[in-house]
Enzyme design. Structure first.
Site, PDB file in Angstrom:
ATOM      1  N   ARG A 137      47.151  42.366  97.646  1.00 38.16           N
ATOM      2  CA  ARG A 137      46.071  42.345  96.475  1.00 38.16           C
ATOM      3  C   ARG A 137      46.468  42.356  94.799  1.00 38.16           C
ATOM      4  NH1 ARG A 137      44.763  46.979  99.982  1.00 38.16           N
ATOM      5  NH2 ARG A 137      43.216  46.138 101.472  1.00 38.16           N
TER       6      ARG A 137
ATOM      7  N   LYS B 204      42.252  31.052  85.464  1.00 40.31           N
ATOM      8  CA  LYS B 204      41.576  30.564  86.638  1.00 40.31           C
ATOM      9  C   LYS B 204      42.493  30.208  87.715  1.00 40.31           C
ATOM     10  CE  LYS B 204      37.199  28.920  84.320  1.00 40.31           C
ATOM     11  NZ  LYS B 204      36.332  27.980  84.250  1.00 40.31           N
TER      12      LYS B 204
ATOM     13  N   GLU C 131      42.103  16.822  76.772  1.00 39.41           N
ATOM     14  CA  GLU C 131      41.878  18.113  76.679  1.00 39.41           C
ATOM     15  C   GLU C 131      42.232  18.698  75.276  1.00 39.41           C
ATOM     16  OE1 GLU C 131      40.130  19.912  79.126  1.00 39.41           O
ATOM     17  OE2 GLU C 131      40.580  18.891  80.859  1.00 39.41           O
TER      18      GLU C 131
ATOM     19  N   LYS D 282      42.299  27.914  73.177  1.00 42.74           N
ATOM     20  CA  LYS D 282      42.076  28.289  74.469  1.00 42.74           C
ATOM     21  C   LYS D 282      42.091  29.988  74.376  1.00 42.74           C
ATOM     22  CE  LYS D 282      41.718  27.992  79.256  1.00 42.74           C
ATOM     23  NZ  LYS D 282      41.677  27.040  80.270  1.00 42.74           N
TER      24      LYS D 282
ATOM     25  N   GLU E  32      33.802  33.814  81.956  1.00 42.28           N
ATOM     26  CA  GLU E  32      32.691  32.815  81.384  1.00 42.28           C
ATOM     27  C   GLU E  32      31.313  33.063  81.727  1.00 42.28           C
ATOM     28  OE1 GLU E  32      34.303  28.988  82.937  1.00 42.28           O
ATOM     29  OE2 GLU E  32      32.067  28.314  83.202  1.00 42.28           O
TER      30      GLU E  32
ATOM     31  N   ARG F  33      32.969  30.614  76.912  1.00 39.89           N
ATOM     32  CA  ARG F  33      33.806  30.192  77.867  1.00 39.89           C
ATOM     33  C   ARG F  33      33.296  28.774  78.578  1.00 39.89           C
ATOM     34  NH1 ARG F  33      38.926  32.210  81.587  1.00 39.89           N
ATOM     35  NH2 ARG F  33      39.667  30.088  82.164  1.00 39.89           N
TER      36      ARG F  33
ATOM     37  N   ASN G  70      34.161  23.576  79.075  1.00 37.31           N
ATOM     38  CA  ASN G  70      33.826  22.421  80.017  1.00 37.31           C
ATOM     39  C   ASN G  70      33.211  21.068  79.245  1.00 37.31           C
ATOM     40  OD1 ASN G  70      34.519  23.812  82.415  1.00 37.31           O
ATOM     41  ND2 ASN G  70      32.863  25.308  82.175  1.00 37.31           N
TER      42      ASN G  70
ATOM     43  N   HIS H 141      33.161  17.816  81.012  1.00 41.04           N
ATOM     44  CA  HIS H 141      33.207  17.961  82.283  1.00 41.04           C
ATOM     45  C   HIS H 141      32.217  17.810  83.298  1.00 41.04           C
ATOM     46  CE1 HIS H 141      36.975  19.461  80.414  1.00 41.04           C
ATOM     47  NE2 HIS H 141      37.386  19.626  81.824  1.00 41.04           N
TER      48      HIS H 141
ATOM     49  N   HIS I 113      33.084  15.375  86.249  1.00 41.01           N
ATOM     50  CA  HIS I 113      32.896  15.779  87.519  1.00 41.01           C
ATOM     51  C   HIS I 113      32.282  14.711  88.654  1.00 41.01           C
ATOM     52  CE1 HIS I 113      34.108  20.106  86.562  1.00 41.01           C
ATOM     53  NE2 HIS I 113      35.227  19.154  86.860  1.00 41.01           N
TER      54      HIS I 113
ATOM     55  N   HIS J 289      42.044  13.137  86.050  1.00 40.01           N
ATOM     56  CA  HIS J 289      41.053  14.354  85.631  1.00 40.01           C
ATOM     57  C   HIS J 289      40.882  13.835  84.039  1.00 40.01           C
ATOM     58  CE1 HIS J 289      38.705  17.921  84.980  1.00 40.01           C
ATOM     59  NE2 HIS J 289      39.324  18.432  84.304  1.00 40.01           N
TER      60      HIS J 289
END
Ligand code: GLY
Length: 360
Positions: free
Chosen positions: A122, A144, A186, A230, A240, A244, A248, A251, A255, A268
């Site tokens: 955990r 993330k 980025e 960031k 998010e 946040r 993206n 993005h 995607h 990417h």
């Protein structure tokens, strides 16, 4: 180069250390974190070949009981099967609650190690040592973590913050040039969404298309400003709930482009570059920003040697349809991050398919 950027959070704040040759100091830095003796370093064979020994030596010298586990390189290994191999090693080594997993690698290794650390017992300690530009400025900061499901990228995951992010710019020397440029996408993103001074500084550099053309001072500036951007965004909105989402930028289209080209044609960051140019076009058509600013963005992306155009053989209708599958779609509405000016963006779900069609 030596700087420390705090990531301030309601719980579990931590620091990003940017330090030239800092890798050989990881042992000392880990000592100061008040963690247990056992450390498991997770890496891939290529990166470990370059930097594994330095990492193990430094940690061992600092008194840690260190082991390592390697996972083959590549996005195709970012899955639950690889996580299971980490759990098996953790079990054999009897890792405990105060033990630590160290991610030594790019985004794939960082995301997987973070997820394994979040879920083993955990939650055990976790340190990020990113080795690609993209993971230094984006993936390693902000917590993330996760893996892919056969039906989609990053569908399985958890928010789980590291105890430390150590960025040693020296390791970038072994990064392939294409990956360097992908990371720069980025970096440019932070200029457009948050930091117009970073944008200006990039704009005034004569070349940006490889690590060799950057002087140490510019590289240091790029790492510091990107990580600070960031860190500031994540500090304000860790999970998010709102702000946040601006990370993206570019993005949504990226995607779609990645999935319609089977994740083979672009890495990417290249897809993000294409996505930012397209988002700039949408913003221009919507009257959000000026032609001059859109052009400044596109010129900077082109100067970095990144692609700027959606491939001609990609059917706009398929791309528009693919956006509905985006993780961030809410009540059928596609969310776009669009620039108002260099350094400032808005989040909107008011861009209709019809409007998008008119932007091609
Ligand atoms: N890479 C986007 C984020 O960390 O939120």
């Amino acid at each position: 180069m030596q700087s420390i950027i705090p990531v301030k959070l309601p719980q579990n704040s931590y620091e990003i250390h940017i330090a030239t040759n800092g890798l050989s100091d990881i042992g000392k830095k880990a000592q100061s974190l008040n963690i247990g003796k056992k450390i498991l370093v997770i890496s891939n064979p290529e990166i470990f070949n370059f930097y594994g020994q330095t990492t193990l030596d430094s940690l061992t010298k600092a008194g840690f009981d260190v082991n390592y586990h390697l996972i083959p390189a590549g996005e195709s290994y970012k899955n639950l099967e690889s996580i299971r191999t980490i759990y098996d090693v953790a079990l054999n080594l009897r890792l405990e609650r105060n033990s630590t997993m160290v991610a030594l690698g790019g985004g794939v290794i960082g995301d997987m190690t973070g997820f394994a650390a979040a879920t083993w017992l955990r939650g055990i300690n976790f340190i990020q040592i990113p080795t690609s530009l993209l993971s230094m400025v984006d993936a390693s900061v902000g917590g993330k973590t996760g893996v892919n499901h056969p039906q989609g990228k990053n569908l399985i995951g958890a928010f789980y913050q590291p105890k430390l992010v150590l960025i040693d710019p020296v390791v970038l020397k072994t990064l392939p040039e294409r990956e360097f440029r992908a990371g720069m996408a980025e970096v440019i993103k932070y200029g457009v969404i948050w930091d117009n001074q970073l944008f200006d500084r990039l704009e005034s550099a004569s070349k940006l298309n490889s690590l060799d053309v950057l002087d140490t001072e510019l590289l240091s500036y790029i790492l510091q400003r990107s990580c600070s951007a960031k860190a500031e965004v994540v500090s304000q909105d860790e999970r998010e709930g709102g702000l946040r989402a601006i990370l993206n930028y570019g993005h949504t289209i990226a995607h779609g482009v990645e999935s319609l080209t089977n994740y083979e044609k672009y890495v990417h960051g290249e897809a993000v570059a294409i996505g930012m140019v397209f988002a700039g076009k949408i913003a221009l058509r919507a009257g959000l920003w000026t032609k001059t600013e859109a052009q400044r963005q596109d010129d900077l992306i082109a100067k970095t040697g990144l692609p700027t155009q959606i491939p001609l053989d990609l059917d706009p209708e398929k791309l528009i349809a693919s956006l509905q599958l985006d993780k961030k779609v809410k009540a059928g509405k596609v969310r776009f991050i669009l620039p108002e000016k260099i350094g400032k963006v808005i989040i909107t779900d008011e861009i209709t398919s019809e409007f998008l069609r008119s932007c091609f």
